[in-house]
Scaffold this motif. Structure first.
Motif, PDB file in Angstrom:
ATOM      1  N   GLU A 167      -6.932  17.723   6.724  1.00  8.57           N
ATOM      2  CA  GLU A 167      -8.312  18.190   6.892  1.00  8.57           C
ATOM      3  C   GLU A 167      -9.531  18.061   8.370  1.00  8.57           C
ATOM      4  OE1 GLU A 167      -9.630  18.892   3.190  1.00  8.57           O
ATOM      5  OE2 GLU A 167      -8.106  19.669   2.257  1.00  8.57           O
ATOM      6  N   HIS A 168      -9.334  16.407   8.288  1.00  9.53           N
ATOM      7  CA  HIS A 168     -10.242  15.937   8.855  1.00  9.53           C
ATOM      8  C   HIS A 168      -9.786  15.235  10.483  1.00  9.53           C
ATOM      9  CE1 HIS A 168     -13.227  16.339   5.350  1.00  9.53           C
ATOM     10  NE2 HIS A 168     -11.743  16.272   4.579  1.00  9.53           N
ATOM     11  N   ASP A 201     -18.129   9.849   4.620  1.00 10.37           N
ATOM     12  CA  ASP A 201     -18.325  10.878   4.248  1.00 10.37           C
ATOM     13  C   ASP A 201     -17.569  11.653   4.207  1.00 10.37           C
ATOM     14  OD1 ASP A 201     -20.688   9.089   3.896  1.00 10.37           O
ATOM     15  OD2 ASP A 201     -22.073   9.565   5.497  1.00 10.37           O
ATOM     16  N   MET A 202     -16.684  12.140   4.228  1.00 10.99           N
ATOM     17  CA  MET A 202     -16.378  13.583   4.085  1.00 10.99           C
ATOM     18  C   MET A 202     -15.420  12.669   3.267  1.00 10.99           C
ATOM     19  SD  MET A 202     -14.859  14.336   8.437  1.00 10.99           S
ATOM     20  CE  MET A 202     -15.621  14.935   9.804  1.00 10.99           C
ATOM     21  N   LEU A 203     -14.559  11.896   3.436  1.00 10.89           N
ATOM     22  CA  LEU A 203     -13.981  11.515   2.407  1.00 10.89           C
ATOM     23  C   LEU A 203     -13.947  10.906   0.955  1.00 10.89           C
ATOM     24  CD1 LEU A 203     -10.794   9.969   4.996  1.00 10.89           C
ATOM     25  CD2 LEU A 203     -10.958  12.215   3.583  1.00 10.89           C
ATOM     26  N   GLY A 204     -15.460  10.587   0.785  1.00 10.07           N
ATOM     27  CA  GLY A 204     -16.123  10.202  -0.094  1.00 10.07           C
ATOM     28  C   GLY A 204     -15.748   8.974  -0.169  1.00 10.07           C
ATOM     29  N   ILE A 205     -15.827   8.252   0.785  1.00 12.92           N
ATOM     30  CA  ILE A 205     -15.803   6.382   0.905  1.00 12.92           C
ATOM     31  C   ILE A 205     -16.523   6.178   1.088  1.00 12.92           C
ATOM     32  CG2 ILE A 205     -14.088   4.622   2.310  1.00 12.92           C
ATOM     33  CD1 ILE A 205     -12.080   6.318   2.257  1.00 12.92           C
ATOM     34  N   GLN A 206     -17.099   4.337   0.363  1.00 14.57           N
ATOM     35  CA  GLN A 206     -18.338   4.342   0.962  1.00 14.57           C
ATOM     36  C   GLN A 206     -18.159   3.102   1.584  1.00 14.57           C
ATOM     37  OE1 GLN A 206     -20.970   4.137  -1.076  1.00 14.57           O
ATOM     38  NE2 GLN A 206     -19.708   6.439  -1.494  1.00 14.57           N
ATOM     39  N   ILE A 207     -18.374   3.203   2.316  1.00 13.55           N
ATOM     40  CA  ILE A 207     -18.923   2.691   3.305  1.00 13.55           C
ATOM     41  C   ILE A 207     -20.546   1.846   4.312  1.00 13.55           C
ATOM     42  CG2 ILE A 207     -19.516   3.962   5.495  1.00 13.55           C
ATOM     43  CD1 ILE A 207     -17.024   2.348   7.267  1.00 13.55           C
ATOM     44  N   ASP A 208     -20.463   0.308   4.210  1.00 13.27           N
ATOM     45  CA  ASP A 208     -21.878  -0.376   4.708  1.00 13.27           C
ATOM     46  C   ASP A 208     -21.696  -1.304   6.001  1.00 13.27           C
ATOM     47  OD1 ASP A 208     -24.241  -0.214   4.434  1.00 13.27           O
ATOM     48  OD2 ASP A 208     -24.460  -0.301   2.812  1.00 13.27           O
ATOM     49  N   LEU A 209     -22.910  -1.804   6.330  1.00 13.99           N
ATOM     50  CA  LEU A 209     -22.804  -2.312   7.196  1.00 13.99           C
ATOM     51  C   LEU A 209     -23.646  -3.671   6.815  1.00 13.99           C
ATOM     52  CD1 LEU A 209     -22.793  -2.198  10.686  1.00 13.99           C
ATOM     53  CD2 LEU A 209     -25.368  -1.579  10.903  1.00 13.99           C
ATOM     54  N   PHE A 240       0.815  -1.630   0.283  1.00 16.21           N
ATOM     55  CA  PHE A 240       0.222   0.213   0.069  1.00 16.21           C
ATOM     56  C   PHE A 240       0.714   1.781   0.200  1.00 16.21           C
ATOM     57  CE2 PHE A 240      -3.016  -2.616   2.466  1.00 16.21           C
ATOM     58  CZ  PHE A 240      -3.228  -3.157   1.536  1.00 16.21           C
ATOM     59  N   LYS A 241       1.022   1.849  -0.861  1.00 15.44           N
ATOM     60  CA  LYS A 241       2.098   2.559  -1.303  1.00 15.44           C
ATOM     61  C   LYS A 241       1.295   4.748  -1.595  1.00 15.44           C
ATOM     62  CE  LYS A 241       6.571   2.480  -3.578  1.00 15.44           C
ATOM     63  NZ  LYS A 241       7.542   2.262  -4.305  1.00 15.44           N
ATOM     64  N   ALA A 242       0.650   4.088  -2.149  1.00 16.24           N
ATOM     65  CA  ALA A 242      -0.871   5.318  -2.130  1.00 16.24           C
ATOM     66  C   ALA A 242      -0.537   6.024  -0.740  1.00 16.24           C
ATOM     67  CB  ALA A 242      -1.668   4.934  -3.583  1.00 16.24           C
ATOM     68  N   ILE A 243      -1.042   7.124  -0.460  1.00 16.99           N
ATOM     69  CA  ILE A 243      -1.298   7.722   0.677  1.00 16.99           C
ATOM     70  C   ILE A 243      -2.783   8.391   0.393  1.00 16.99           C
ATOM     71  CG2 ILE A 243      -0.143   6.779   2.180  1.00 16.99           C
ATOM     72  CD1 ILE A 243       1.514   9.594   2.433  1.00 16.99           C
ATOM     73  N   ASP A 244      -2.838   8.756  -0.494  1.00 17.20           N
ATOM     74  CA  ASP A 244      -3.492  10.118  -0.712  1.00 17.20           C
ATOM     75  C   ASP A 244      -5.167  11.144  -0.099  1.00 17.20           C
ATOM     76  OD1 ASP A 244      -1.978  10.191  -3.628  1.00 17.20           O
ATOM     77  OD2 ASP A 244      -3.426   8.677  -4.517  1.00 17.20           O
ATOM     78  N   THR A 245      -5.732   9.786   0.117  1.00 12.36           N
ATOM     79  CA  THR A 245      -6.701  10.065   0.910  1.00 12.36           C
ATOM     80  C   THR A 245      -6.306   9.950   2.233  1.00 12.36           C
ATOM     81  OG1 THR A 245      -7.903   8.537  -0.409  1.00 12.36           O
ATOM     82  CG2 THR A 245      -9.141   9.538   1.104  1.00 12.36           C
ATOM     83  N   LEU A 246      -5.260   9.895   2.482  1.00  9.15           N
ATOM     84  CA  LEU A 246      -5.037   9.955   4.077  1.00  9.15           C
ATOM     85  C   LEU A 246      -4.237  10.929   4.419  1.00  9.15           C
ATOM     86  CD1 LEU A 246      -3.943   8.041   6.360  1.00  9.15           C
ATOM     87  CD2 LEU A 246      -1.771   7.106   5.442  1.00  9.15           C
TER      88      LEU A 246
END
Ligand code: ADP
Ligand code: MG
Length: 698
Positions: free
Chosen positions: A262-263, A341-349, A250-256
């Motif tokens: 910011e958050h 939600d702040m980061l536009g990541i799709q999450i579910d339960l 896991f090299k990329a860390i853009d959203t992170l």
């Protein structure tokens, strides 16, 4: 040719088929090797003569010496007995016989000095020995006497004349034949370094120690060996797994980066940062991560998990988070959804009560890769749940999951197994963690977020309940909320406990008519539980009457008081987990342990420990001492269950030593090819052949 130590026990002289059958059935002893490893469970000390004024009522027999100064029969008929008195410089003691009186009278002589061996019993301020072993004292002989081994046997064995003494004779015979056949299992440099006994000598000395010092050395040697080979096995497995299993990088860390910039809702603690670095290294290494993340309750493991999930998502992989209960997974989901939600990541339960249509939708979105993060319960393990590219599994509160479940998660990626992060708030002492999870790397968050006030804990007896209620009222008036917890085990709810809970709820409602009271327990439907939890979380209800379902993970920062009813029925680690539900906000928090006035010694220790410290590791140490390691390991990785001589709760230092030695050996010689490791290699091969019989003698 069959191995000498594999010889059937039947063929040992003096055993034969009948006794062999008994040994098989009663002691699990099938071979010569098994018998040799059937160690004494205690020793009788005939090396010391106890002065008569130092007698105590002890479990083991003791040896005394004195001159016979009186002897007479007392009572009549069936109650007749012979009472003798011996005296030394310090005092007197009575010897009593109910049977064989005539014979004893004949052989004992006044004014002779006798050595007496038996169990002293107290009668008022005096002691007596009934039917002791007695023989004339011969000067100089006492020093030859040694510790006599005592072997545990069953009633049946005793009836069949196979008692401890008979076993002792068999052991002696076997050892005489064995002497030159025992192979050393440890390299000689280790024996030298620690001044350890050879294997042969240790076996001899654990059965027939010349003195206490030799016994201790024999035990230390055998314990070390046992721990060493367990650790060696675990470390080798870990090594070979690292060679075998690649991990996604896991090299990329853009959203992170965005999240950090910011958050992030607070500054991470140094411990959190360190752990994230350790994990980051793992996910960049190309090898599958298997890491245990330990952190006391409230240390902030969830945010760490989320950050690691971002690492996966940033690289086109999916992540899942599995929690042990529905309530907890809902809470995780709600907490993480805010960030996602702040980061536009799709999450579910996904839980057991997710509706079929919703389920299908989730399965679909997982397969297409549209869904990035899935939170849930065991439901995640079902075969129908398939991912496009599962890169990371986080398992929260490990103590409820076994190794089997972990490996089922692995299978969810066809080519490269997902990285696994196991989070636990059960603060297992590091040494124990090492042996239980020898194949996992361990990270520890050993720091709480700044500004937390230590929880104040009190112990109160049931008859002070009114005052405790008064205290509750004052805190609630200040705006706080409170938990009142009853013992009730979810899986085996018995009626009586259920009634306790209902009665408790009723009396709380009566005592606090002005406030709304919630109740949550294992018999409720998940949606009802959830509804009540939500009301409490929103501060609509001020008091939450609950069972241990709230034990794990629930997070309501405004709740600052926890009353635990029947606290004596909880284990220490459970009490600590429960207490961790408070102390999450800025306010001073309190925990009140309510118990009956009558308490066992262990319960008292538990209450005192809870009042004394908030440190989970200290508590875990006490817990380990009170309960022993067996309980704690539970469904976790076995390996320690097979220990014959070592005891993890007592031999922690030895364990560390053994592990360090094993690690060093593998670093220098991973394949055990060096001539100096020939012994070790041989033993490892033997153990593999025999499957895990750790102590197996070669
Ligand atoms: P646990 O380790 O018991 O799972 P949580 O992850 O639930 O703990 O965190 C407990 C609380 O502490 C949460 O409300 C969380 O938002 C908060 N928290 C976590 N890390 C920090 C931090 N570095 N500073 C302040 N608060 C934090
Ligand atoms: Mg948690």
């Amino acid at each position: 040719m069959s191995h000498f130590f594999d010889s059937k026990i039947e063929y040992l002289k003096g055993v034969g088929p009948k006794r062999a059958n008994l040994l098989n059935k009663e002691l699990d002893v099938f071979t010569f090797g098994d018998l040799l490893q059937y160690y004494p469970f205690r020793y009788e000390d005939r090396s010391r003569v106890c002065p008569l004024n130092e007698l105590e009522e002890v479990e083991a027999s003791v040896q005394v010496r004195g001159r016979l100064v009186r002897m007479k029969t007392e009572g009549a008929g069936k109650k007749q007995r012979l009472v003798g008195v011996i005296r030394d410089e310090t005092g007197e003691v009575e010897l009593v016989w109910f049977k064989g009186i005539k014979f004893v009278q004949k052989v004992l002589q006044y004014n002779m000095e006798y050595t007496v061996f038996g169990k002293p019993k107290r009668f008022g301020s005096r002691f007596n020995f009934s039917h002791p072993e007695i023989e004339p004292y011969v000067a100089g002989r006492e020093f030859k006497a040694t510790l006599t081994p005592v072997y545990q046997t069953s009633e049946l064995m005793k009836r069949m004349m196979l008692d401890s003494k008979a076993l002792l004779k068999l052991q002696r015979k076997l050892l005489a034949e064995t002497a030159d056949k025992v192979h050393e299992t440890l390299p000689s440099y280790l024996l030298d370094q620690y001044g350890m006994l050879s294997k042969g000598k240790a076996l001899e000395a654990i059965h027939f120690p010349e003195n206490d010092k030799m016994l201790q050395r024999a035990k230390a040697r055998l314990k070390f060996e046992e721990l060493f080979f367990v650790q060696l096995k675990l470390l080798r497995e870990k090594h070979s797994r690292q060679l075998k299993f690649k991990g996604q990088v896991f090299k990329a860390i853009d959203t992170l980066t965005t999240f950090y910039k910011e958050h992030l809702p607070f500054d991470l603690t140094n411990a959190q940062k360190r752990v994230i670095k350790e994990i980051r290294k793992d996910v960049l290494s190309g090898v599958q991560m298997n890491r245990l993340l330990q952190g006391d309750v409230g240390s902030g493991k969830t945010i760490v998990a989320f950050i690691v999930m971002l690492m996966a998502v940033d690289n086109g992989a999916q992540a899942c988070l599995m929690a042990p209960t529905e309530i907890l997974s809902i809470q995780h989901y709600q907490g993480l959804k805010e960030f996602a939600d702040m980061l536009g990541i799709q999450i579910d339960l996904l839980t057991g009560s997710t509706k079929t249509a919703k389920r299908r939708e989730i399965h679909q979105r997982l397969l297409s890769g549209e869904l990035h993060v899935l939170v849930g319960t065991h439901a995640l393990l079902e075969d129908v749940v398939q991912f496009k590219n599962l890169g990371l599994c986080v398992i929260d509160e490990q103590h409820r999951f076994g190794v089997k479940q972990r490996s089922r998660l692995w299978g969810k990626h066809k080519t490269i197994p997902p990285h696994v992060l196991v989070m636990t708030a059960t603060p297992i002492p590091r040494t124990l963690a090492m042996s239980l999870y020898g194949d996992l790397d361990v990270s520890v968050i050993d720091e709480l977020p700044a500004g937390r006030k230590p929880i104040q804990t009190f112990h109160r007896f049931d008859n002070h309940r009114l005052r405790v209620f008064g205290f509750l009222r004052k805190e609630i008036e200040k705006g706080r909320q409170a938990y009142i917890v009853y013992p009730l085990i979810e899986s085996s709810e018995n009626m009586e406990q259920y009634k306790d809970l209902m009665d408790g709820h009723e009396s709380i409602c009566r005592a606090f008519p002005e406030y709304q009271v919630s109740i949550v327990h294992g018999r409720m439907r998940p949606e009802d539980k959830d509804y009540e939890m939500k009301r409490f979380a929103k501060n609509e209800t001020k008091i939450m009457v609950a069972t241990t379902v709230i034990e794990v993970g629930v997070n309501v920062p405004n709740a600052s008081i926890m009353v635990i009813e029947n606290a004596e029925r909880f284990g220490l680690s459970q009490l600590h987990q429960l207490r961790g539900r408070v102390g999450r906000g800025a306010e001073q928090s309190y925990c009140v342990l309510m118990t009956n006035v009558k308490l066992s010694k262990d319960s008292r220790t538990r209450m005192e420990t809870m009042c004394r410290t908030n440190n989970g590791f200290e508590i875990a140490d006490v817990d380990l001492k009170l309960r022993g390691p067996g309980d704690i390991s539970g469904t976790m990785q076995s390996g320690i269950a097979d220990l014959k001589v070592a005891d993890i709760s007592k031999d922690a230092r030895l364990l560390q030593e053994a592990r360090a030695c094993a690690q060093k050996m593998l670093d220098e010689d991973p394949e055990l090819k060096m001539p100096s490791h020939a012994n070790v290699k041989r033993q490892v091969e033997l153990m593999n052949k025999h499957h895990i019989n750790w102590g197996m003698i070669s």
